[in-house]
Write a protein that holds these residues in place. Sequence first.
Motif, mmCIF file in Angstrom:
data_model
loop_
_atom_site.group_PDB
_atom_site.id
_atom_site.type_symbol
_atom_site.label_atom_id
_atom_site.label_comp_id
_atom_site.label_asym_id
_atom_site.label_seq_id
_atom_site.Cartn_x
_atom_site.Cartn_y
_atom_site.Cartn_z
ATOM 1 N N UNK A 75 -8.917 -4.373 -4.596
ATOM 2 C CA UNK A 75 -8.210 -4.478 -3.323
ATOM 3 C C UNK A 75 -6.767 -4.834 -3.622
ATOM 4 N N UNK A 76 -5.844 -4.124 -2.998
ATOM 5 C CA UNK A 76 -4.421 -4.389 -3.203
ATOM 6 C C UNK A 76 -3.754 -4.650 -1.862
ATOM 7 N N UNK A 77 -2.917 -5.680 -1.841
ATOM 8 C CA UNK A 77 -2.135 -6.006 -0.648
ATOM 9 C C UNK A 77 -0.948 -5.044 -0.610
ATOM 10 N N UNK A 78 -0.910 -4.184 0.409
ATOM 11 C CA UNK A 78 0.136 -3.162 0.485
ATOM 12 C C UNK A 78 1.214 -3.470 1.516
ATOM 13 N N UNK A 79 0.891 -4.370 2.449
ATOM 14 C CA UNK A 79 1.869 -4.696 3.497
ATOM 15 C C UNK A 79 1.665 -6.141 3.927
ATOM 16 N N UNK B 7 -4.059 -3.557 3.570
ATOM 17 C CA UNK B 7 -4.817 -3.623 2.324
ATOM 18 C C UNK B 7 -5.300 -2.225 1.957
ATOM 19 N N UNK B 8 -5.282 -1.931 0.675
ATOM 20 C CA UNK B 8 -5.851 -0.686 0.151
ATOM 21 C C UNK B 8 -7.019 -1.080 -0.731
ATOM 22 N N UNK B 9 -8.179 -0.457 -0.533
ATOM 23 C CA UNK B 9 -9.329 -0.760 -1.376
ATOM 24 C C UNK B 9 -9.827 0.506 -2.049
ATOM 25 N N UNK B 10 -10.374 0.320 -3.250
ATOM 26 C CA UNK B 10 -10.791 1.450 -4.070
ATOM 27 C C UNK B 10 -12.007 1.036 -4.883
ATOM 28 N N UNK B 11 -13.033 1.864 -4.867
ATOM 29 C CA UNK B 11 -14.200 1.647 -5.713
ATOM 30 C C UNK B 11 -14.582 2.995 -6.314
ATOM 31 N N UNK B 12 -15.679 3.026 -7.025
ATOM 32 C CA UNK B 12 -16.120 4.287 -7.621
ATOM 33 C C UNK B 12 -16.528 5.299 -6.551
ATOM 34 N N UNK B 13 -16.970 4.819 -5.392
ATOM 35 C CA UNK B 13 -17.489 5.708 -4.359
ATOM 36 C C UNK B 13 -16.573 5.870 -3.151
ATOM 37 N N UNK B 14 -15.838 4.828 -2.804
ATOM 38 C CA UNK B 14 -15.029 4.839 -1.585
ATOM 39 C C UNK B 14 -13.594 4.425 -1.860
ATOM 40 N N UNK B 15 -12.731 4.886 -0.988
ATOM 41 C CA UNK B 15 -11.352 4.412 -0.993
ATOM 42 C C UNK B 15 -10.927 4.327 0.454
ATOM 43 N N UNK B 16 -10.035 3.390 0.749
ATOM 44 C CA UNK B 16 -9.618 3.276 2.133
ATOM 45 C C UNK B 16 -8.524 2.270 2.357
ATOM 46 N N UNK B 17 -8.234 2.079 3.624
ATOM 47 C CA UNK B 17 -7.176 1.182 4.059
ATOM 48 C C UNK B 17 -7.712 0.279 5.159
ATOM 49 N N UNK B 18 -7.202 -0.931 5.203
ATOM 50 C CA UNK B 18 -7.486 -1.846 6.308
ATOM 51 C C UNK B 18 -6.146 -2.383 6.786
ATOM 52 N N UNK B 19 -5.939 -2.360 8.085
ATOM 53 C CA UNK B 19 -4.697 -2.847 8.679
ATOM 54 C C UNK B 19 -5.034 -3.893 9.729
ATOM 55 N N UNK B 20 -4.328 -4.990 9.670
ATOM 56 C CA UNK B 20 -4.480 -6.052 10.656
ATOM 57 C C UNK B 20 -3.132 -6.236 11.325
ATOM 58 N N UNK B 21 -3.134 -6.149 12.641
ATOM 59 C CA UNK B 21 -1.897 -6.331 13.402
ATOM 60 C C UNK B 21 -2.121 -7.462 14.402
#
Length: 156
Positions: free
Chosen positions: A67-71, A80-94
Amino acid sequence: MRLSTKQDVDAPLAQVWAIVADFDGWERAALRRGADVSRDDSHRQATVGTDWRLGFLYRGKPRKMQVQLTRLEQPQHIGLHFHSAALEGEAHIELIEMAARRTRLHVITEMKPLNLGARLYLQSLRFARNRVERKYHDRIAAFAHEIEQRARSPRR
C-alpha cells in the motif's frame, strides 16, 4: 469494480482528520487483527510516497499487499494505491466540512483484477453487487460511528 459511499460524522473536520490520518493507529489496528505490517521508509510520519507491506490471511490463504500513500492534502484528501499479486486499486478518502461540528466522509474504492482468479472473484462480487455495496456502506457507517465516539471521548 468501484464502490463509493458517503457518511456524515458529528464531529469537527479537524478531529475527523486527526483520526482518519492516524497512520500509526492504522498500523497498530492491523497488527491487533493478526496482520504483519512493515513501513518501507525512514520517515517518522507518513508522507506522500510512504509504503507499507502487509501480510494477512484472507479466505484461509496467506496474502501479501503493498500500500502506498499517493495523496495527503490536510485536512481533506487521502489517496492510497494498493497492489497485490491478484488485485490492484485505489482508495480515496475525502472529508468535507458541512458545519462547524459536522463533517462528510466520502470513501471511494476501485479495484482491478490482475489475473483470472481475481477476475472471477470480482465478477462474483458484481453479481452480488447490492449485498457488497450494503456491506461496504455498513462498514464505513460503523467507522463513522467510531470516529464520532473517539471525537467525543476525552483525550488519553
